[in-house]
Design a protein around this motif. Structure first.
Motif, PDB file in Angstrom:
ATOM      1  N   SER A 149       0.831  -1.202   0.000  1.00  0.00           N
ATOM      2  CA  SER A 149       0.000   0.000   0.000  1.00  0.00           C
ATOM      3  C   SER A 149       0.865   1.251   0.000  1.00  0.00           C
ATOM      4  O   SER A 149       2.008   1.241   0.499  1.00  0.00           O
ATOM      5  N   VAL A 176      -9.090   0.462 -10.787  1.00  0.00           N
ATOM      6  CA  VAL A 176      -8.675   0.706  -9.412  1.00  0.00           C
ATOM      7  C   VAL A 176      -9.820   0.590  -8.419  1.00  0.00           C
ATOM      8  O   VAL A 176      -9.605   0.722  -7.211  1.00  0.00           O
ATOM      9  N   ARG A 198      -9.797  -0.841  -4.724  1.00  0.00           N
ATOM     10  CA  ARG A 198      -8.425  -0.818  -4.207  1.00  0.00           C
ATOM     11  C   ARG A 198      -7.960   0.596  -3.851  1.00  0.00           C
ATOM     12  O   ARG A 198      -7.189   0.760  -2.904  1.00  0.00           O
ATOM     13  N   PHE A 199      -8.405   1.586  -4.586  1.00  0.00           N
ATOM     14  CA  PHE A 199      -7.981   2.973  -4.372  1.00  0.00           C
ATOM     15  C   PHE A 199      -9.130   3.781  -3.777  1.00  0.00           C
ATOM     16  O   PHE A 199     -10.285   3.626  -4.174  1.00  0.00           O
ATOM     17  N   MET A 223      -3.868   3.824  -1.792  1.00  0.00           N
ATOM     18  CA  MET A 223      -3.769   2.753  -2.782  1.00  0.00           C
ATOM     19  C   MET A 223      -3.407   1.461  -2.072  1.00  0.00           C
ATOM     20  O   MET A 223      -2.341   1.370  -1.445  1.00  0.00           O
ATOM     21  N   LEU A 282      -1.604  -3.058  -4.313  1.00  0.00           N
ATOM     22  CA  LEU A 282      -1.008  -2.531  -5.533  1.00  0.00           C
ATOM     23  C   LEU A 282      -0.505  -3.633  -6.443  1.00  0.00           C
ATOM     24  O   LEU A 282      -0.049  -4.694  -5.978  1.00  0.00           O
ATOM     25  N   ASP A 290      -0.003  -0.848 -11.830  1.00  0.00           N
ATOM     26  CA  ASP A 290      -0.283   0.467 -11.240  1.00  0.00           C
ATOM     27  C   ASP A 290       0.934   1.396 -11.321  1.00  0.00           C
ATOM     28  O   ASP A 290       0.840   2.576 -10.975  1.00  0.00           O
ATOM     29  N   TYR A 325       1.799   9.677 -10.915  1.00  0.00           N
ATOM     30  CA  TYR A 325       0.461  10.057 -10.473  1.00  0.00           C
ATOM     31  C   TYR A 325       0.397  11.576 -10.327  1.00  0.00           C
ATOM     32  O   TYR A 325       1.248  12.184  -9.663  1.00  0.00           O
TER      33      TYR A 325
END
Length: 122
Positions: free
Chosen positions: A17, A64, A67-68, A83, A86, A90, A94
């Motif tokens: 994460s 995502v 998960r996000f 996040m 992962l 990914d 960003y």
């Protein structure tokens, strides 16, 4: 005018994460919708998700979802991207973005940060 500075990127193993932060400055931050994009090497820029000025609405791409998570703290002028789980896919730079509307955030944001690199190793 809104200025955006991302932080929190780095190298993480698959399944791990990371939490990205985006510090915003400018008199209109609390009225802005905020969001995140990402761009992997050799890939097109991809919309990750958005959050309204009140924090009451979010959206995200299917890749995502689950998960996000995007959140914001208006008192700290900061937006976060948590996040989890992962995956190597990914891996990307960003970018934090801002705009007056959620639609604008998802399509043509007025403001962009410089970006922070996230690398997920397998």
């Amino acid at each position: 005018q809104v200025q955006l500075v991302e932080s929190g990127g780095g190298l993480v193993q698959a399944g791990g994460s990371l939490r990205l932060s985006c510090a915003a400055s400018g008199p209109t931050f609390t009225s802005q919708a905020m969001g995140w994009f990402r761009q992997g090497s050799g890939k097109e820029r991809e919309f990750v998700g958005a959050i309204s000025w009140s924090g009451g609405a979010t959206s995200g791409t299917d890749a995502v979802k689950g998960r996000f998570t995007i959140s914001r703290d208006n008192a700290k002028n900061t937006v976060y991207l948590q996040m989890n789980n992962l995956k190597p896919e990914d891996t990307a730079v960003y970018f934090c973005v801002a705009d007056r509307t959620m639609y604008g955030v998802a399509t043509r944001p007025d403001y962009w940060g410089q970006g922070t690199q996230v690398t997920v190793s397998s």
